[in-house]
Every structure is written in structure tokens, then in C-alpha cells.
Design a protein around this motif. Structure first.
Motif, PDB file in Angstrom:
ATOM      1  N   MET A   1      55.265  22.167 -45.984  1.00  0.00           N
ATOM      2  CA  MET A   1      54.886  21.003 -45.218  1.00  0.00           C
ATOM      3  C   MET A   1      56.121  20.485 -44.491  1.00  0.00           C
ATOM      4  SD  MET A   1      52.688  17.645 -46.218  1.00  0.00           S
ATOM      5  CE  MET A   1      53.414  17.271 -47.773  1.00  0.00           C
ATOM      6  N   THR A   2      55.942  20.061 -43.273  1.00  0.00           N
ATOM      7  CA  THR A   2      57.037  19.536 -42.469  1.00  0.00           C
ATOM      8  C   THR A   2      57.240  18.068 -42.754  1.00  0.00           C
ATOM      9  OG1 THR A   2      56.461  21.103 -40.729  1.00  0.00           O
ATOM     10  CG2 THR A   2      57.878  19.280 -40.111  1.00  0.00           C
ATOM     11  N   ASP A   3      58.474  17.642 -42.847  1.00  0.00           N
ATOM     12  CA  ASP A   3      58.790  16.227 -43.034  1.00  0.00           C
ATOM     13  C   ASP A   3      58.427  15.496 -41.749  1.00  0.00           C
ATOM     14  OD1 ASP A   3      59.965  13.717 -43.233  1.00  0.00           O
ATOM     15  OD2 ASP A   3      61.802  14.473 -44.154  1.00  0.00           O
ATOM     16  N   PRO A   4      57.551  14.465 -41.813  1.00  0.00           N
ATOM     17  CA  PRO A   4      57.150  13.746 -40.599  1.00  0.00           C
ATOM     18  C   PRO A   4      58.329  13.163 -39.836  1.00  0.00           C
ATOM     19  CG  PRO A   4      55.761  13.100 -42.421  1.00  0.00           C
ATOM     20  CD  PRO A   4      56.862  13.974 -42.973  1.00  0.00           C
ATOM     21  N   GLU A   5      59.431  12.891 -40.522  1.00  0.00           N
ATOM     22  CA  GLU A   5      60.601  12.357 -39.823  1.00  0.00           C
ATOM     23  C   GLU A   5      61.198  13.382 -38.867  1.00  0.00           C
ATOM     24  OE1 GLU A   5      60.591   8.479 -41.259  1.00  0.00           O
ATOM     25  OE2 GLU A   5      61.855   9.350 -39.753  1.00  0.00           O
ATOM     26  N   GLU A   6      60.848  14.659 -39.065  1.00  0.00           N
ATOM     27  CA  GLU A   6      61.385  15.702 -38.213  1.00  0.00           C
ATOM     28  C   GLU A   6      60.565  15.902 -36.956  1.00  0.00           C
ATOM     29  OE1 GLU A   6      61.734  19.234 -40.576  1.00  0.00           O
ATOM     30  OE2 GLU A   6      63.020  18.266 -42.034  1.00  0.00           O
ATOM     31  N   PHE A   7      59.383  15.272 -36.853  1.00  0.00           N
ATOM     32  CA  PHE A   7      58.553  15.437 -35.679  1.00  0.00           C
ATOM     33  C   PHE A   7      59.262  14.838 -34.473  1.00  0.00           C
ATOM     34  CE2 PHE A   7      54.470  15.089 -38.442  1.00  0.00           C
ATOM     35  CZ  PHE A   7      54.689  16.367 -38.912  1.00  0.00           C
ATOM     36  N   PRO A   8      59.322  15.559 -33.376  1.00  0.00           N
ATOM     37  CA  PRO A   8      59.929  14.965 -32.182  1.00  0.00           C
ATOM     38  C   PRO A   8      59.004  13.893 -31.617  1.00  0.00           C
ATOM     39  CG  PRO A   8      59.040  17.129 -31.667  1.00  0.00           C
ATOM     40  CD  PRO A   8      58.873  16.928 -33.151  1.00  0.00           C
ATOM     41  N   GLY A   9      59.567  12.874 -31.056  1.00  0.00           N
ATOM     42  CA  GLY A   9      58.766  11.811 -30.457  1.00  0.00           C
ATOM     43  C   GLY A   9      59.628  10.983 -29.535  1.00  0.00           C
ATOM     44  N   ALA A  10      58.977  10.203 -28.722  1.00  0.00           N
ATOM     45  CA  ALA A  10      59.698   9.324 -27.814  1.00  0.00           C
ATOM     46  C   ALA A  10      60.468   8.294 -28.630  1.00  0.00           C
ATOM     47  CB  ALA A  10      58.720   8.638 -26.868  1.00  0.00           C
TER      48      ALA A  10
ATOM     49  N   GLY B   1      61.620   5.134 -30.295  1.00  0.00           N
ATOM     50  CA  GLY B   1      60.890   3.923 -30.646  1.00  0.00           C
ATOM     51  C   GLY B   1      59.448   4.156 -31.045  1.00  0.00           C
ATOM     52  N   THR B   2      58.951   5.398 -30.952  1.00  0.00           N
ATOM     53  CA  THR B   2      57.579   5.686 -31.343  1.00  0.00           C
ATOM     54  C   THR B   2      57.504   5.770 -32.861  1.00  0.00           C
ATOM     55  OG1 THR B   2      57.199   6.940 -29.318  1.00  0.00           O
ATOM     56  CG2 THR B   2      55.678   7.324 -31.140  1.00  0.00           C
ATOM     57  N   PRO B   3      56.613   5.010 -33.497  1.00  0.00           N
ATOM     58  CA  PRO B   3      56.501   5.093 -34.957  1.00  0.00           C
ATOM     59  C   PRO B   3      56.015   6.471 -35.385  1.00  0.00           C
ATOM     60  CG  PRO B   3      55.125   3.302 -34.070  1.00  0.00           C
ATOM     61  CD  PRO B   3      55.691   4.055 -32.913  1.00  0.00           C
ATOM     62  N   LEU B   4      56.529   6.941 -36.502  1.00  0.00           N
ATOM     63  CA  LEU B   4      56.147   8.239 -37.039  1.00  0.00           C
ATOM     64  C   LEU B   4      55.579   8.077 -38.439  1.00  0.00           C
ATOM     65  CD1 LEU B   4      59.290  10.309 -35.999  1.00  0.00           C
ATOM     66  CD2 LEU B   4      57.044  10.306 -34.902  1.00  0.00           C
ATOM     67  N   PRO B   5      54.609   8.922 -38.826  1.00  0.00           N
ATOM     68  CA  PRO B   5      54.104   8.900 -40.201  1.00  0.00           C
ATOM     69  C   PRO B   5      55.242   9.225 -41.169  1.00  0.00           C
ATOM     70  CG  PRO B   5      52.740  10.302 -38.799  1.00  0.00           C
ATOM     71  CD  PRO B   5      53.953   9.942 -38.017  1.00  0.00           C
ATOM     72  N   ARG B   6      55.160   8.668 -42.365  1.00  0.00           N
ATOM     73  CA  ARG B   6      56.185   8.930 -43.389  1.00  0.00           C
ATOM     74  C   ARG B   6      55.523   9.069 -44.741  1.00  0.00           C
ATOM     75  NH1 ARG B   6      60.158   4.321 -43.086  1.00  0.00           N
ATOM     76  NH2 ARG B   6      60.852   5.255 -45.018  1.00  0.00           N
ATOM     77  N   ILE B   7      55.993  10.005 -45.533  1.00  0.00           N
ATOM     78  CA  ILE B   7      55.571  10.103 -46.924  1.00  0.00           C
ATOM     79  C   ILE B   7      56.458   9.152 -47.705  1.00  0.00           C
ATOM     80  CG2 ILE B   7      55.407  11.599 -48.938  1.00  0.00           C
ATOM     81  CD1 ILE B   7      54.832  13.896 -46.937  1.00  0.00           C
ATOM     82  N   LEU B   8      55.848   8.179 -48.363  1.00  0.00           N
ATOM     83  CA  LEU B   8      56.601   7.129 -49.046  1.00  0.00           C
ATOM     84  C   LEU B   8      56.846   7.426 -50.514  1.00  0.00           C
ATOM     85  CD1 LEU B   8      54.766   4.078 -47.494  1.00  0.00           C
ATOM     86  CD2 LEU B   8      56.951   5.067 -46.795  1.00  0.00           C
TER      87      LEU B   8
END
Length: 132
Positions: free
Chosen positions: A1-10, A12-19
């Protein structure tokens, strides 16, 4: 599974996170009680808590006048009291507690851990008084 923090995004765009993992959190520090974890991310619209109630302990009857609450049992078992009677809860029990409803919680012999989720309460604000 990929860490959501690694997803590229603009920027300031919020990203999903596993807490975290509720099973691991509930199993850690078995003697600890009360809120074991709280959602604390800035800018959130929700509040969430992982709560552990010690064996046979009771959270007395109370009502939340303003907020609906979802309660998800993650470990242990117990009883949810309401105006409709006593209801057994166990891991996987998902309970809707509508605002204004009176409820109590009694943990079973092994204790009870559950997650609650509700709309975030707005912070207190100081407003100026009426102008003369």
C-alpha cells in the motif's frame, strides 16, 4: 500500500492520511483508561476519540444536546443503556447516538474500547458587547 503522504498533489491540497490502527491503539497500555487517542489534525471538521472504559465501569446516563455521535466498538463488550432499554455491544457494533438522546455505557468484565466521531464543536469566541 502506498503512503497517502507520498501522493503528488497541488501545494496546499489536503491529502488522505492513515492516522493509526484502532486494534493496536486499544491493545496498547492495557491499564490506561479514558481517551487513548484524539483526532487533532488542524483544519478538521470532525472530532474523534478512542475511549477505554475499565472492566465493569459505568459512564452514567447523559445526553449530548447539540451533536449526533457515531460510536464504534473496537474491543471488549458491554451494555448501552437508553430509554428503549439495555443493548449489548461488542466489537463491530456501530451505534448512532442522535443529539438529545440519553444514554449510558457499562463495560463488561474485560472492559470496553470504542471510537466516537462527531462534528467538531466550534471554538469559543469572545464577542464584543452591545454598543451604546
Amino acid at each position: 500500500m502506498t503512503d497517502p503522504e507520498e501522493f503528488p498533489g497541488a501545494a496546499g491540497t489536503p491529502l488522505p492520511r492513515i492516522l493509526g490502527n484502532t486494534e493496536s491503539l486499544a491493545a496498547a497500555e492495557p491499564e490506561a483508561t479514558g481517551a487513548l487517542w484524539r483526532l487533532a489534525e488542524p483544519g478538521r471538521q470532525l472530532d474523534a476519540n478512542l475511549v477505554r472504559v475499565p472492566p465493569r465501569a459505568v459512564i452514567d446516563a447523559h445526553a449530548e444536546p447539540d451533536l449526533d455521535v457515531l460510536l464504534l466498538v473496537v474491543s471488549g463488550d458491554g451494555t448501552l443503556g437508553s430509554a428503549a432499554g439495555q443493548h449489548r455491544v461488542e466489537p463491530g457494533s456501530l451505534v448512532w447516538l442522535p443529539h438529545g438522546s440519553v444514554r449510558s455505557v457499562t463495560a463488561g468484565v474485560g472492559g470496553l474500547s470504542y471510537v466516537t466521531v462527531h462534528r467538531r464543536r466550534p471554538g469559543m469566541q469572545i464577542r464584543s458587547g452591545p454598543r451604546a
